[in-house]
Design a protein around this motif. Structure first.
Motif, short mmCIF file in Angstrom:
data_model
loop_
_atom_site.label_atom_id
_atom_site.label_comp_id
_atom_site.label_asym_id
_atom_site.label_seq_id
_atom_site.Cartn_x
_atom_site.Cartn_y
_atom_site.Cartn_z
N ILE A 97 1.16 -1.19 -0.25
CA ILE A 97 0.17 -0.12 0.04
C ILE A 97 1.43 1.64 0.25
O ILE A 97 0.60 2.19 -0.90
N ASN A 98 1.31 1.09 0.81
CA ASN A 98 2.76 2.54 1.06
C ASN A 98 3.60 2.35 0.01
O ASN A 98 3.80 3.80 -1.23
N LEU A 99 3.51 1.38 -0.88
CA LEU A 99 4.80 1.67 -2.34
C LEU A 99 3.10 2.63 -3.38
O LEU A 99 4.27 3.24 -4.43
N MET A 100 2.64 1.84 -3.68
CA MET A 100 0.98 2.38 -4.08
C MET A 100 2.00 3.93 -3.96
O MET A 100 1.32 5.28 -5.15
N ASN A 101 1.62 4.36 -3.23
CA ASN A 101 1.82 5.52 -2.06
C ASN A 101 2.56 6.30 -3.12
O ASN A 101 2.32 7.87 -3.62
N TRP A 102 3.72 6.54 -2.44
CA TRP A 102 5.06 6.67 -3.21
C TRP A 102 4.62 6.82 -4.75
O TRP A 102 5.52 7.86 -4.36
N MET A 103 4.50 5.74 -5.14
CA MET A 103 4.65 6.31 -7.18
C MET A 103 3.58 7.40 -7.78
O MET A 103 3.94 7.68 -8.57
N SER A 104 2.51 7.00 -6.62
CA SER A 104 1.62 8.08 -6.63
C SER A 104 1.66 9.88 -7.10
O SER A 104 2.47 10.37 -6.38
N THR A 105 0.66 10.28 -8.13
CA THR A 105 1.50 11.67 -8.24
C THR A 105 0.44 12.51 -7.02
O THR A 105 1.04 13.61 -6.91
N ARG A 106 -0.52 11.24 -7.04
CA ARG A 106 -1.23 12.51 -5.52
C ARG A 106 -0.25 12.64 -4.49
O ARG A 106 -1.47 13.55 -3.63
N LYS A 107 -0.10 11.57 -4.03
CA LYS A 107 0.50 11.23 -2.49
C LYS A 107 2.68 12.69 -2.61
O LYS A 107 2.98 11.69 -3.81
N ILE A 108 2.10 13.49 -1.84
CA ILE A 108 3.78 13.84 -2.31
C ILE A 108 5.41 12.95 -1.74
O ILE A 108 6.03 13.24 -2.76
#
Lengths: 337, 530
Positions: free
Chosen positions: B411-422
């Motif tokens: 889950i965190n990796l997906m967040n880190w790759m996301s352009t919406r999470k800084i």
């Protein structure tokens, strides 16, 4: 399936009024019904089972708070049947320094200021400051003689910051109407979590603070609000003993991490019930479901499924008020985890 | 719902205790002919109509048929809502004889039937309501026309409420009935089945009249709240006669010709069309970061995908938290988990189909540094996505852990790759990412950039919330609830233009969509309804 359990409300709360456009009117049946329902739930003893009650309403307004009023009111006497020295000492411990109490000295009552509890090598003492014309001074009263410090309904506290006198019980005559034998002061000085309400915190607080209620005492109207009886934790002075807690169901709050388990948990709204309502370690769970809510049908289906699959006994209510038109209830017992 | 005074709650219980439900069957021979013809056409040519070529024509017919039966306006005015569609439908009828010669006659007859009825100035339900309202007692207080769809409130008000004579007649949608306002009488336009149960079971009037065309099959009684029944209450008090016990519609006139199912008349979301659109959007792109999202149906039939997994949050206005004092507006505006959004709340969407509404505000705060800081940000995000694509998610997580990340998981990796999470929360995780993508030497600089962007986003989010609170304080949540939408602007640029739209429905299906499409209104909404 074992037999039904009968849940009964002992006596109705009479002479209960509300302000309707400037005139005082007796509470309508729907509002009295909710208080009565709460009073009935107060008497339920759960052991290996827990009680689930769903209430479908045309509006959620005031329902949860009025049910809580019934619960807190009907359970107000618990633990107040005569005080042992330890119990009275505990009540004094709940007082804030600055409270104005009375003290017995040479069989006379003197007004005095409570300064706190002092612990010494030879035991615990109640520290008070006597307000006498002559011989004003400090007294240390040993714990075993603590009954010499008398609490009455007019006990006040001094706000150290503003030096203002604050009543511990703001409207004792209003509060007294909802209590059986216990005095408002004793009621206010004992902390026991009776009820948790999970819903929209700001709306529930507004309702509890709404000064639209009154009771008639010896022909005189005594006004007040629901919080005078509910004593909601965040709506009284910090550290004061409370009877009710209100939580929000949103923003990732985790209810299970909070404090003690109360006698009754009220989910004010389908959302809160769907999120937290499966916790059957709680002895009594009440879901107030407003039919206009988006998740109403999901929650009512969910409770119906629980009724079919998990009920151990059915419940019958014996109340003083009839079921108002527009309200439907479904109640059952289920095994506790 | 919002906050109700005790006296308002009393009015609600009074209405519930004595509501009369009646249904008036309305006839109009030419509209009946069109509605029944359309219904038969769909049934008879099911196979042919599965060909996509029919979609625009059939959507137009269904939409206009629904509108004529759901809006109390003259048919000719409803015809004017979609003149482009009418032209296209006329052209289609000319063309179809070459493709489906067997269907040609019936398609033409259907179109001509629509053309005839939509040219009329007739308004059968509207006329009846006006007649009933005018002949009713003036002591009834305020009455309301209840429409299924709030989209048509303004145009209906223009017709009905322009005259002083009708100043006590309001036009409302079911959402308005969640508050404590009670009316003398409610006139429902359309079959009862189009309206949520609470309109009848939690009545806000003592007299509710349903005006429904006679060819529409409708519901009988209102269901009880709990499918398994309810618990008995024994009391010694005498209960007054209870009308709720027989909550059924009393039909005021005879009807024996129900042909059209009420539910089938209502346009529904074209899921297949939306999926196809997503597929088109992703095809041809080398790598698209995808997220799980739900489809939100917003006021005005607007559609938007919002990410509902992980900890994604959306700024919403929750009218149920509103109360009429200084803190009332403040309590309604909050960022909540998108998965906690419920129909009835208002979502904030950036207008102009641009997606994230915080980013342009944050860029304004960052000023001339914005472009540079964003390019830093894009650089490491792009490299991280490339590294994960190459090594695979599992291996990437292992490597990150080996490089000192405590929080590396799926889950965190997906967040880190996301352009919406800084950025990551902890520098140690950020450093591990930098090591994975070979930017270890730039870790401090990139972290500093991420911190600056993060601060700007927080500040932008705060400003947007403040403006929204001010807007609600100045007007009223009731205005917003009545119209279902509003717009507001932050700053002077077009980029700061936002839409506030009521959430009408959240589809249960989970969609996997490119992250770039999240938060953008889906365009061409007419094609997305069928």
């Amino acid at each position: 399936m074992a037999n039904k359990i009968s849940v009964k409300s002992e006596k109705p709360i009479e002479s209960f009024y509300f302000n309707h456009g400037g005139s005082w009117e007796l509470m309508p049946n729907w509002a009295e019904f909710f208080v009565d329902l709460g009073a009935a739930l107060a008497s339920v003893e759960t052991d290996s089972e827990s009680l689930v009650l769903a209430v479908a309403t045309p509006t959620r307004a005031f329902a949860a708070n009025l049910i809580a009023l019934g619960i807190v009111s009907a359970r107000s006497d618990i633990g107040h049947q005569g005080y042992t020295t330890d119990q009275h000492f505990e009540r004094l411990c709940n007082l804030k320094p600055g409270a104005i109490v009375q003290c017995l000295e040479k069989e006379k009552k003197y007004r005095c200021e409570f300064l706190g509890i002092e612990t010494r090598e030879d035991g615990e003492f109640v520290k008070v400051k006597l307000h006498r014309v002559k011989n004003e001074g400090l007294r240390l009263i040993p714990k075993k003689y603590c009954h010499k410090v008398i609490l009455s309904d007019g006990v006040q506290q001094i706000d150290r910051a503003t030096s203002r006198k604050l009543d511990i019980i703001q409207r004792p005559n209003f509060t007294k109407h909802f209590l059986d034998t216990v005095s408002p002061m004793d009621f206010a000085l004992q902390q026991r979590l009776e009820c948790q309400i999970i819903g929209r915190q700001n709306i529930l607080s507004l309702e509890a603070r709404s000064d639209v209620f009154a009771v008639k005492d010896e022909g005189k109207l005594e006004t007040g609000n629901l919080n005078d009886v509910l004593r909601v934790k965040n709506m009284i002075r910090t550290g004061d003993p409370f009877r009710t807690e209100i939580f929000t169901a949103r923003n990732g709050d985790h209810l299970e991490t909070k404090n003690d388990i109360p006698h009754v948990t009220i989910y004010d709204g389908a959302y809160g019930f769907l999120k937290f309502g499966s916790d059957n370690k709680r002895p009594i769970r009440v879901a107030v479901l407003d039919r206009t809510e988006p998740n109403f049908s999901v929650a009512s289906q969910n409770i119906s499924d629980m009724f079919v699959n998990r009920r151990t006994r059915e419940v019958e209510f014996r109340l003083n008020n009839y079921l108002p038109t527009g309200i439907e209830i479904l109640a059952f017992m289920e095994a506790q985890r | 719902m919002t906050y109700l005074e005790l006296a308002e709650a009393c009015s609600v219980y009074n209405c519930c205790g004595s509501v009369d439900l009646s249904r008036r069957r309305v006839n109009h021979s030419q509209l009946a002919a069109f509605a029944i013809l359309l219904n038969r056409f769909r049934a008879n040519y099911r196979e042919e109509l599965s060909d996509e070529i029919w979609n625009p024509f059939m959507r137009f017919m269904k939409r206009q048929s629904y509108r004529m039966q759901a809006i109390p306006l003259p048919f000719s005015e409803i015809r004017g809502f979609d003149t482009v569609g009418l032209k296209k439908a006329a052209a289609f009828v000319e063309k179809i004889k070459y493709i489906y010669p067997d269907v040609d006659d019936d398609a033409r007859a259907l179109f001509e039937s629509y053309d005839r009825v939509s040219a009329l100035d007739d308004n059968p339900i509207g006329d009846l309501i006006l007649h009933e309202f005018s002949s009713g007692s003036t002591s009834d207080g305020h009455s309301a026309i209840l429409l299924k769809d709030s989209k048509w409130i303004a145009s209906t008000e223009n017709l009905f409420c322009a005259s002083k004579k009708f100043r006590k007649l309001h036009v409302i949608s079911p959402e308005d009935l969640k508050a404590g306002d009670c009316y003398g009488r409610i006139f429902c336009v359309g079959p009862a089945r189009w309206f949520p149960d609470y309109v009848f079971s939690s009545a806000r009037a003592m007299d509710i009249s349903v005006f429904c065309y006679r060819w529409i099959s409708d519901r009988k009684p209102i269901q009880t709240s709990f499918p398994v029944g309810s618990t008995h209450v024994v009391t010694s008090k005498l209960k007054p006669a209870n009308r709720m016990d027989r909550l059924v519609f009393v039909d005021s006139n005879d009807f024996r010709d129900e042909f059209v199912d009420a539910e089938e008349l209502v346009p529904t979301v074209n899921i297949a069309g939306i999926q196809e659109r997503i597929r088109q959007e992703t095809s041809g792109n080398d790598y698209v970061h995808e997220v799980s999202a739900h489809l939100f149906v917003l006021e005005g039939d607007c559609l938007v995908m919002l990410e509902t997994e992980r900890d994604s949050k959306t700024l919403v206005i929750d009218p149920l938290s509103w109360h009429n004092d200084n803190e009332g507006a403040e309590a309604t505006v909050n960022r909540i988990h998108t998965s906690e959004i419920e129909p009835g709340m208002f979502a904030v969407i950036r207008s102009g189909g641009a997606g994230d509404y915080i980013e342009p505000m944050a860029d304004e705060i960052l000023g001339s540094r914005a472009a540079g800081l964003r390019s830093y940000q894009n650089k490491w995000k792009k490299l991280l996505r490339a590294a994960v694509r190459e090594a695979g998610t599992e291996q990437a997580i292992k490597s990150l852990k080996a490089f000192g990340s405590d929080k590396a998981n799926y889950i965190n990796l997906m967040n880190w790759m996301s352009t919406r999470k800084i950025k990551t929360r902890d520098f140690a995780d950020f450093q591990a990412i930098m090591r994975l993508i070979g930017l270890e030497d730039e870790a401090d600089e990139l972290w500093q950039a991420a911190e600056e962007i993060h601060a700007a986003h927080r500040s932008a989010g705060f400003s947007i919330r403040r403006v929204l609170i001010d807007r609600i304080s100045q007007t009223s949540i009731r205005d917003l609830q009545r119209t279902g939408k509003t717009t507001f602007k932050i700053g002077e640029t077009e980029e700061g233009s936002m839409l506030v739209l009521r959430v009408k429905k959240i589809l249960p299906e989970t969609f996997t969509v490119p992250e770039s499409s999240v938060g953008k209104l889906l365009e061409g909404s007419d094609d997305l309804w069928q």
